[in-house]
Design an enzyme around this catalytic site. Structure first.
Site, short mmCIF file in Angstrom:
data_model
loop_
_atom_site.label_atom_id
_atom_site.label_comp_id
_atom_site.label_asym_id
_atom_site.label_seq_id
_atom_site.Cartn_x
_atom_site.Cartn_y
_atom_site.Cartn_z
N SER A 246 -6.08 -0.39 -6.36
CA SER A 246 -7.54 -0.67 -5.46
C SER A 246 -8.52 0.13 -5.43
O SER A 246 -8.19 1.46 -5.36
CB SER A 246 -6.88 -1.31 -4.20
OG SER A 246 -6.18 -2.45 -4.33
N1 SAH Z 1 -0.55 0.46 -3.48
C1 SAH Z 1 -0.73 0.96 -4.57
C2 SAH Z 1 -1.31 0.06 -5.70
C3 SAH Z 1 -0.66 -1.30 -5.84
S1 SAH Z 1 -0.92 -2.03 -7.36
C4 SAH Z 1 -1.60 2.22 -4.76
O1 SAH Z 1 -2.00 2.65 -3.75
O2 SAH Z 1 -1.68 2.73 -5.85
C5 SAH Z 1 0.61 -3.18 -6.99
C6 SAH Z 1 1.86 -2.79 -7.16
O3 SAH Z 1 2.73 -3.72 -6.92
C7 SAH Z 1 2.15 -2.50 -8.83
O4 SAH Z 1 2.58 -1.15 -8.70
C8 SAH Z 1 3.38 -3.38 -9.09
O5 SAH Z 1 4.30 -2.81 -9.82
C9 SAH Z 1 3.76 -3.60 -7.60
N2 SAH Z 1 4.74 -5.04 -7.23
C10 SAH Z 1 4.34 -6.06 -7.89
N3 SAH Z 1 5.37 -6.91 -7.55
C11 SAH Z 1 6.18 -6.33 -6.47
C12 SAH Z 1 7.36 -6.71 -5.95
N4 SAH Z 1 7.74 -7.86 -5.84
N5 SAH Z 1 7.72 -5.71 -5.14
C13 SAH Z 1 7.42 -4.51 -4.89
N6 SAH Z 1 6.15 -4.05 -5.62
C14 SAH Z 1 5.68 -5.14 -6.68
#
Ligand code: SAH
Length: 226
Positions: A76
């Site tokens: 984000s």
């Molecule tokens: N908070 C992060 C950005 C997250 S992008 C930052 O600061 O960089 C969303 C993330 O959620 C991705 O890395 C994706 O792989 C993860 N994700 C998607 N589904 C998920 C699930 N069921 N459990 C845990 N992580 C998940």
């Protein structure tokens, strides 16, 4: 890194903070958040975002934009990280859960403010990389787990705050259960392809929940595990 380079990053970070602050002002009627809190401001002014994004994104690390982090995932924009953090009203004594570790940036911002951060990532390569970077940056109060965030982290519950950083069609029930009464969860809600809203859910002392739509957003989907 040379001292000059470090200074450049500090200057870019200061500019990013100013941009995020301006966006808080533009969105204050929608979000109901008048201004960035001093704690969040200090955190985003400090966290070395350029050391958490992938090497090819370093030059763009301090733009107030989303960035690709590999494995088809996007992190984000700093404004969304900041406002999500403010919306859970974090304080030093809190224990917070993050779902979707990604680069580790949101976890680092939280770790600057609260006592303990537990963060779950489903893509092993991303989770391992983030854990290594966070350790290098000296965050001892963050624990990264590889797994499915739908189930939360029951052994560490209840949480004072939960930040979900991938969009879900509805709130995972396990996460609601793991929220402490009085605690707040921020989650982007919306079916795939539909409009998503960043929503704040507050667990009331009587066990009920209050829900408030904050902003239209675009997040990558929370993938169901297994
Ligand atoms: N908070 C992060 C950005 C997250 S992008 C930052 O600061 O960089 C969303 C993330 O959620 C991705 O890395 C994706 O792989 C993860 N994700 C998607 N589904 C998920 C699930 N069921 N459990 C845990 N992580 C998940």
């Amino acid at each position: 890194m040379s001292a000059a380079q470090a200074q450049d990053f500090a200057a870019l970070r200061a500019r990013m903070v100013a941009e995020v602050e301006a966006m808080y002002a533009e969105t204050r009627f929608e979000t109901g958040v008048a201004a960035m809190s001093p704690a969040v401001r200090a955190a985003i002014a400090k966290v070395e975002r350029h050391r958490l994004v992938p090497p090819e994104q370093v030059a763009l690390a301090y733009r107030n934009h989303p960035l690709p982090i590999g494995s088809g995932q996007t992190i984000s924009q700093p404004y969304i990280v900041a406002i999500s953090t403010d919306l859970i009203a974090p304080v030093a004594g809190h224990t917070v859960l993050e779902v979707g570790t990604g680069s580790g940036y949101q976890a680092a911002v939280l770790a600057e403010i609260v006592g303990r951060v537990y963060t779950i990532e489903i893509v092993e390569a991303l989770g391992k990389r983030a854990a290594a970077r966070l350790a290098e940056l000296g965050y001892r109060n963050v624990e990264v787990r590889i797994g499915d965030g739908y189930a939360g982290w029951p052994e560490k519950a209840p949480f004072d705050g939960i930040v979900v950083t991938a969009a879900a069609p509805r709130v995972p029930p396990a996460l609601l259960e793991q929220l402490r009464p009085g605690g707040r969860m921020v989650i982007p809600l919306g079916a795939e392809g539909a409009i998503q809203y960043l929503v704040v859910i507050t667990r009331r002392a009587d066990g009920g929940y209050d829900e408030r739509r904050v902003l239209p957003v675009r997040f990558v989907p929370l993938v169901p595990g297994r």
